[in-house]
Design a protein around this motif. Structure first.
Motif, PDB file in Angstrom:
ATOM      1  N   VAL A 170       0.817  -1.220   0.000  1.00  0.00           N
ATOM      2  CA  VAL A 170       0.000   0.000   0.000  1.00  0.00           C
ATOM      3  C   VAL A 170       0.848   1.267   0.000  1.00  0.00           C
ATOM      4  O   VAL A 170       0.314   2.376  -0.070  1.00  0.00           O
ATOM      5  CB  VAL A 170      -0.986   0.040   1.196  1.00  0.00           C
ATOM      6  N   ILE A 171       2.187   1.131   0.080  1.00  0.00           N
ATOM      7  CA  ILE A 171       3.058   2.304   0.117  1.00  0.00           C
ATOM      8  C   ILE A 171       3.243   2.891  -1.274  1.00  0.00           C
ATOM      9  O   ILE A 171       3.596   2.194  -2.220  1.00  0.00           O
ATOM     10  CB  ILE A 171       4.423   1.958   0.737  1.00  0.00           C
ATOM     11  N   LEU A 172       3.016   4.204  -1.371  1.00  0.00           N
ATOM     12  CA  LEU A 172       3.216   4.961  -2.607  1.00  0.00           C
ATOM     13  C   LEU A 172       4.135   6.138  -2.295  1.00  0.00           C
ATOM     14  O   LEU A 172       3.675   7.225  -1.928  1.00  0.00           O
ATOM     15  CB  LEU A 172       1.883   5.490  -3.150  1.00  0.00           C
ATOM     16  N   PRO A 173       5.444   5.958  -2.389  1.00  0.00           N
ATOM     17  CA  PRO A 173       6.376   7.050  -2.069  1.00  0.00           C
ATOM     18  C   PRO A 173       6.210   8.223  -3.037  1.00  0.00           C
ATOM     19  O   PRO A 173       5.915   8.026  -4.222  1.00  0.00           O
ATOM     20  CB  PRO A 173       7.758   6.413  -2.220  1.00  0.00           C
ATOM     21  N   ILE A 174       6.433   9.433  -2.541  1.00  0.00           N
ATOM     22  CA  ILE A 174       6.320  10.625  -3.385  1.00  0.00           C
ATOM     23  C   ILE A 174       7.577  11.485  -3.226  1.00  0.00           C
ATOM     24  O   ILE A 174       7.502  12.627  -2.766  1.00  0.00           O
ATOM     25  CB  ILE A 174       5.048  11.433  -3.065  1.00  0.00           C
ATOM     26  N   PRO A 175       8.755  10.967  -3.613  1.00  0.00           N
ATOM     27  CA  PRO A 175       9.979  11.768  -3.487  1.00  0.00           C
ATOM     28  C   PRO A 175       9.912  12.996  -4.383  1.00  0.00           C
ATOM     29  O   PRO A 175       9.358  12.951  -5.482  1.00  0.00           O
ATOM     30  CB  PRO A 175      11.079  10.798  -3.951  1.00  0.00           C
ATOM     31  N   GLY A 176      10.480  14.093  -3.899  1.00  0.00           N
ATOM     32  CA  GLY A 176      10.496  15.321  -4.674  1.00  0.00           C
ATOM     33  C   GLY A 176      11.922  15.746  -4.993  1.00  0.00           C
ATOM     34  O   GLY A 176      12.863  15.383  -4.289  1.00  0.00           O
ATOM     35  N   THR A 177      12.082  16.521  -6.041  1.00  0.00           N
ATOM     36  CA  THR A 177      13.384  17.038  -6.436  1.00  0.00           C
ATOM     37  C   THR A 177      13.180  18.178  -7.418  1.00  0.00           C
ATOM     38  O   THR A 177      12.103  18.322  -8.004  1.00  0.00           O
ATOM     39  CB  THR A 177      14.234  15.934  -7.093  1.00  0.00           C
ATOM     40  N   THR A 178      14.221  18.985  -7.598  1.00  0.00           N
ATOM     41  CA  THR A 178      14.183  20.055  -8.594  1.00  0.00           C
ATOM     42  C   THR A 178      15.111  19.746  -9.762  1.00  0.00           C
ATOM     43  O   THR A 178      15.294  20.589 -10.642  1.00  0.00           O
ATOM     44  CB  THR A 178      14.603  21.392  -7.964  1.00  0.00           C
ATOM     45  N   LYS A 179      15.695  18.543  -9.776  1.00  0.00           N
ATOM     46  CA  LYS A 179      16.661  18.184 -10.814  1.00  0.00           C
ATOM     47  C   LYS A 179      16.189  16.962 -11.596  1.00  0.00           C
ATOM     48  O   LYS A 179      15.789  15.956 -11.005  1.00  0.00           O
ATOM     49  CB  LYS A 179      18.017  17.899 -10.181  1.00  0.00           C
ATOM     50  N   ILE A 180      16.259  17.044 -12.902  1.00  0.00           N
ATOM     51  CA  ILE A 180      15.810  15.942 -13.752  1.00  0.00           C
ATOM     52  C   ILE A 180      16.641  14.689 -13.506  1.00  0.00           C
ATOM     53  O   ILE A 180      16.101  13.575 -13.437  1.00  0.00           O
ATOM     54  CB  ILE A 180      15.844  16.348 -15.239  1.00  0.00           C
ATOM     55  N   ALA A 181      17.951  14.826 -13.352  1.00  0.00           N
ATOM     56  CA  ALA A 181      18.808  13.655 -13.125  1.00  0.00           C
ATOM     57  C   ALA A 181      18.412  12.937 -11.842  1.00  0.00           C
ATOM     58  O   ALA A 181      18.373  11.697 -11.793  1.00  0.00           O
ATOM     59  CB  ALA A 181      20.268  14.085 -13.071  1.00  0.00           C
ATOM     60  N   HIS A 182      18.113  13.704 -10.807  1.00  0.00           N
ATOM     61  CA  HIS A 182      17.696  13.108  -9.536  1.00  0.00           C
ATOM     62  C   HIS A 182      16.328  12.454  -9.678  1.00  0.00           C
ATOM     63  O   HIS A 182      16.070  11.386  -9.126  1.00  0.00           O
ATOM     64  CB  HIS A 182      17.675  14.183  -8.459  1.00  0.00           C
ATOM     65  N   LEU A 183      15.441  13.093 -10.416  1.00  0.00           N
ATOM     66  CA  LEU A 183      14.118  12.530 -10.682  1.00  0.00           C
ATOM     67  C   LEU A 183      14.242  11.171 -11.368  1.00  0.00           C
ATOM     68  O   LEU A 183      13.582  10.199 -10.984  1.00  0.00           O
ATOM     69  CB  LEU A 183      13.319  13.494 -11.569  1.00  0.00           C
ATOM     70  N   GLU A 184      15.089  11.096 -12.387  1.00  0.00           N
ATOM     71  CA  GLU A 184      15.275   9.855 -13.126  1.00  0.00           C
ATOM     72  C   GLU A 184      15.873   8.778 -12.223  1.00  0.00           C
ATOM     73  O   GLU A 184      15.488   7.603 -12.300  1.00  0.00           O
ATOM     74  CB  GLU A 184      16.164  10.104 -14.341  1.00  0.00           C
ATOM     75  N   GLU A 185      16.786   9.174 -11.361  1.00  0.00           N
ATOM     76  CA  GLU A 185      17.384   8.239 -10.404  1.00  0.00           C
ATOM     77  C   GLU A 185      16.322   7.696  -9.453  1.00  0.00           C
ATOM     78  O   GLU A 185      16.266   6.489  -9.187  1.00  0.00           O
ATOM     79  CB  GLU A 185      18.487   8.949  -9.620  1.00  0.00           C
ATOM     80  N   ASN A 186      15.480   8.594  -8.944  1.00  0.00           N
ATOM     81  CA  ASN A 186      14.420   8.157  -8.034  1.00  0.00           C
ATOM     82  C   ASN A 186      13.480   7.165  -8.701  1.00  0.00           C
ATOM     83  O   ASN A 186      13.143   6.121  -8.135  1.00  0.00           O
ATOM     84  CB  ASN A 186      13.617   9.361  -7.536  1.00  0.00           C
ATOM     85  N   PHE A 187      13.039   7.501  -9.924  1.00  0.00           N
ATOM     86  CA  PHE A 187      12.054   6.648 -10.583  1.00  0.00           C
ATOM     87  C   PHE A 187      12.649   5.282 -10.919  1.00  0.00           C
ATOM     88  O   PHE A 187      11.943   4.273 -10.929  1.00  0.00           O
ATOM     89  CB  PHE A 187      11.516   7.321 -11.845  1.00  0.00           C
ATOM     90  N   ALA A 188      13.944   5.239 -11.191  1.00  0.00           N
ATOM     91  CA  ALA A 188      14.605   3.972 -11.503  1.00  0.00           C
ATOM     92  C   ALA A 188      14.593   3.019 -10.310  1.00  0.00           C
ATOM     93  O   ALA A 188      14.745   1.808 -10.478  1.00  0.00           O
ATOM     94  CB  ALA A 188      16.042   4.226 -11.956  1.00  0.00           C
ATOM     95  N   ALA A 189      14.372   3.557  -9.108  1.00  0.00           N
ATOM     96  CA  ALA A 189      14.345   2.709  -7.916  1.00  0.00           C
ATOM     97  C   ALA A 189      13.211   1.696  -7.961  1.00  0.00           C
ATOM     98  O   ALA A 189      13.261   0.666  -7.273  1.00  0.00           O
ATOM     99  CB  ALA A 189      14.225   3.569  -6.657  1.00  0.00           C
ATOM    100  N   ALA A 190      12.193   1.962  -8.770  1.00  0.00           N
ATOM    101  CA  ALA A 190      11.063   1.030  -8.877  1.00  0.00           C
ATOM    102  C   ALA A 190      11.495  -0.309  -9.460  1.00  0.00           C
ATOM    103  O   ALA A 190      10.803  -1.320  -9.272  1.00  0.00           O
ATOM    104  CB  ALA A 190       9.957   1.634  -9.726  1.00  0.00           C
TER     105      ALA A 190
END
Length: 270
Positions: free
Chosen positions: A236-256
């Protein structure tokens, strides 16, 4: 699975995006913020979190500028119940105020219905039944699809569910901050979406030796381990990490796509 149906019928990718830190002032910073929001959708994010409080609604307007008309599968969830007063903020979940905040959110987001609307904080000065009753009325009018809560205890969640159906809870939670473990367990038992905010700060800034070792073994960052752990911790966990950098965003999403073994989870303390 990397999807979850909020409220049983609103299906989203389990790794979302928190828009709170996106700059809203005009200029290059805003242009970058719009690019980040658009890249999140390109990557497959279908849940974006904002709030009335963030910039006094400016964050909602930024997301509308970046993403409207929204993709059919995109859910932009916002929160009400905390308002700005100059440079400060205060709780305000009086029924009449909630109605204004929801109407403002509809206008800023350019939608006729907010599919998931969360009460940012319970207002201690207003009876809970009045706060949730107002949101229930707005739901019955079609302005809200589903109702959620934020920063609540097990008891508050139980009392809220006696008043109205609760589809989500947004509490602080991460690999290194498990103070709301009991709330997560209650959400899992009831099939309620649990959206941990600040999901990677602890793992990214104060990585323990054990987290660092797991990250090194997998060839990923400690922040990615923190997100992968959350996804493995409960369906049921839906993490919502935030960032202002596209590279960091892509890194976060890759964690899936990171798979932690049972041994990894044991060492991380699951």
């Amino acid at each position: 699975m990397n999807e979850f149906a909020i409220g049983g019928d609103l299906t989203v990718h389990r790794l979302g995006f928190g828009a709170m830190h996106l700059p809203t002032e005009s200029g290059p910073a805003r242009e970058n913020a719009i690019a980040v929001a658009r890249r999140a959708v390109e990557l497959g994010v279908t849940l974006i979190d904002t709030a009335h409080l963030y910039g006094g609604g400016a964050n909602e307007e930024l997301l509308a500028e970046a993403l409207h008309p929204y993709p059919e599968d995109l859910v932009v969830t916002t929160k009400v119940g905390v308002v700005r007063t100059g440079d400060d903020w205060k709780y305000d979940a009086r029924p009449e105020s909630l109605r204004v905040q929801v109407d403002d959110g509809l206008r800023r987001l350019r939608v006729e219905r907010i599919e998931l609307l969360q009460l940012h904080r319970i207002d201690p000065e207003t009876p809970l039944a009045d706060q949730l009753g107002a949101l229930r009325d707005l739901r019955d009018e079609g302005k809200i699809g589903r109702i959620g809560l934020s920063e609540v205890t097990v008891d508050e969640l139980a009392r809220a569910r006696e008043i109205v159906d609760i589809a989500s809870v947004q509490n602080r939670y991460s690999l290194l901050d498990r103070s709301y473990e009991a709330v997560l367990d209650a959400c899992e038992a009831a099939g309620i979406a649990f959206l941990p905010w600040r999901p990677v700060l602890g793992a990214a800034s104060k990585a323990t030796a054990g987290i660092a070792v797991v990250a090194a073994e997998l060839g990923v960052t400690t922040a990615q381990v923190g997100l992968a752990w959350l996804l493995a911790r409960s369906p049921v966990i839906l993490p919502i990490p935030g960032t202002t950098k596209i590279a960091h965003l892509e890194e976060n999403f890759a964690a899936a796509e990171i798979k932690l073994t049972d041994e990894h989870l044991r060492r991380l303390g699951t």
